[in-house]
Motif scaffolding. Sequence first.
Motif, mmCIF file in Angstrom:
data_model
loop_
_atom_site.group_PDB
_atom_site.id
_atom_site.type_symbol
_atom_site.label_atom_id
_atom_site.label_comp_id
_atom_site.label_asym_id
_atom_site.label_seq_id
_atom_site.Cartn_x
_atom_site.Cartn_y
_atom_site.Cartn_z
ATOM 1 N N CYS A 137 98.053 88.957 33.874
ATOM 2 C CA CYS A 137 97.204 89.788 34.727
ATOM 3 C C CYS A 137 97.980 90.095 36.008
ATOM 4 O O CYS A 137 98.897 89.366 36.388
ATOM 5 C CB CYS A 137 95.937 88.997 35.039
ATOM 6 N N CYS A 144 88.908 88.757 31.969
ATOM 7 C CA CYS A 144 89.267 89.064 33.356
ATOM 8 C C CYS A 144 89.073 90.557 33.559
ATOM 9 O O CYS A 144 88.082 91.008 34.118
ATOM 10 C CB CYS A 144 90.695 88.641 33.687
ATOM 11 N N GLU A 149 86.586 83.162 33.197
ATOM 12 C CA GLU A 149 87.841 82.749 33.848
ATOM 13 C C GLU A 149 87.586 81.724 34.953
ATOM 14 O O GLU A 149 88.510 81.159 35.497
ATOM 15 C CB GLU A 149 88.567 83.969 34.411
ATOM 16 N N HIS A 175 95.002 83.311 33.050
ATOM 17 C CA HIS A 175 93.563 83.066 32.910
ATOM 18 C C HIS A 175 92.926 84.017 31.896
ATOM 19 O O HIS A 175 91.772 83.857 31.554
ATOM 20 C CB HIS A 175 92.882 83.215 34.277
ATOM 21 N N GLU A 176 93.674 85.015 31.430
ATOM 22 C CA GLU A 176 93.181 85.861 30.327
ATOM 23 C C GLU A 176 93.663 85.201 29.038
ATOM 24 O O GLU A 176 94.830 85.347 28.652
ATOM 25 C CB GLU A 176 93.751 87.284 30.426
ATOM 26 N N SER A 198 97.072 89.589 38.921
ATOM 27 C CA SER A 198 96.960 88.483 39.886
ATOM 28 C C SER A 198 97.954 87.361 39.563
ATOM 29 O O SER A 198 98.403 86.658 40.467
ATOM 30 C CB SER A 198 95.533 87.963 39.974
HETATM 31 ZN ZN LIG Z 1 93.012 88.501 36.111
#
Ligand SMILES: [Zn+2]
Length: 364
Positions: A42, A164, A95, A63-64, A44
């Motif tokens: 992602c 996410c 998430e 986190h994905e 982030s």
């Molecule tokens: Zn994300």
Amino acid sequence: MKRTGRAVIYDAPNKPFKIRNYPVRDVNSDEALVKITMATICRSDIHSYLGHRPNPCPGILGHEIIGIIEQLGDQIKTDLRGAKLSVGDRVTWTEFFNSGDSYYRDIHDMPQKSPGVRKYGHDLVEDDPHFLGGFAEYCYILPGTGILKLPREITDEEATPLNCGVATMISITEASKIGMGDTVVIQGLGLLGLYGCAIAKARGARMVIGLDTVHDRLSIAKEFGADTTFDIGAISNEDCISNVRNLCEPDGADVVIEVCGYADAVPTGLRMLRTGGRYTIGGLVNPNANFTIDGNYVLKRWLTIRGIHNYHPRHLIEALDFVMANRSRFPFGKIVDSKFSLDQMDEAFKKAADRTVLRAAIVP
Ligand SMILES: [Zn+2]
């Protein structure tokens, strides 16, 4: 026999990743252990990798994530929708997780903003249970997480960004109150923006206009429901505003959504709105995203400006339902356009950071 699993360790920003092994223990009764089948990088994660925002080191980013339940604590019976959960199910999960009493969760229905909320991909790897991020062989799902079973038909490429990007965009478009016949402008056509175009259409938008500077994104946005796109690198701000206003008759767009991450986009986007229009900030995730606007313009034009961060667990259910209902209409699988192994993490992050790939997937 003691089991171990491999994880890609983020030691510090801008440092090469390292692979390390950690023990895999049996779950507690309120936990699940998942064997990861895919995790995507992602934006982030890239912000953490480049040191633009603090993230615990050493840790496991990502986190994905989706995977197969390998062990299930006996307190966990059903998923978010009430479907029975079993070992062997393929699942996604929120998430974030939090437990204990929460004023924001219980009184204001904002569990995603509860104090003490934790996110996958944001913990120290040395602490038990070690595996709490996506770029590893395993991930523990801890109490306070919403788990959602995935239908057999959905591909890993379609399912991994659900928890996410897609759920966040469901949350952002809901907050923007997109209705039947609305005109919608999306500033930024990364993963959030592409899903934004598609979700806006599915919510009934009459016209969706996408803005970006990357040519591939402008063309793929058409496949995701954008009626028109503008290369904002090739025209002036003033021309962009008047082009949008001309298309959104009689007086500008109903909704403008910022998911580009540039604060300068906000004053420009506000001027694309009709009187009474709605502006949502969804991409300014880093601090010091300052902009200057004329409060009198906001007052006279009756503009609504709001920020949205994270999503409610129900948005994850809606994200899945949206993708399942529209997977023949929009090529969601195309967004995850490259795959890497755990050993190729440096290459994957380099390509994701310089935007030569749209969404890099890690397949452990
Ligand atoms: Zn994300």
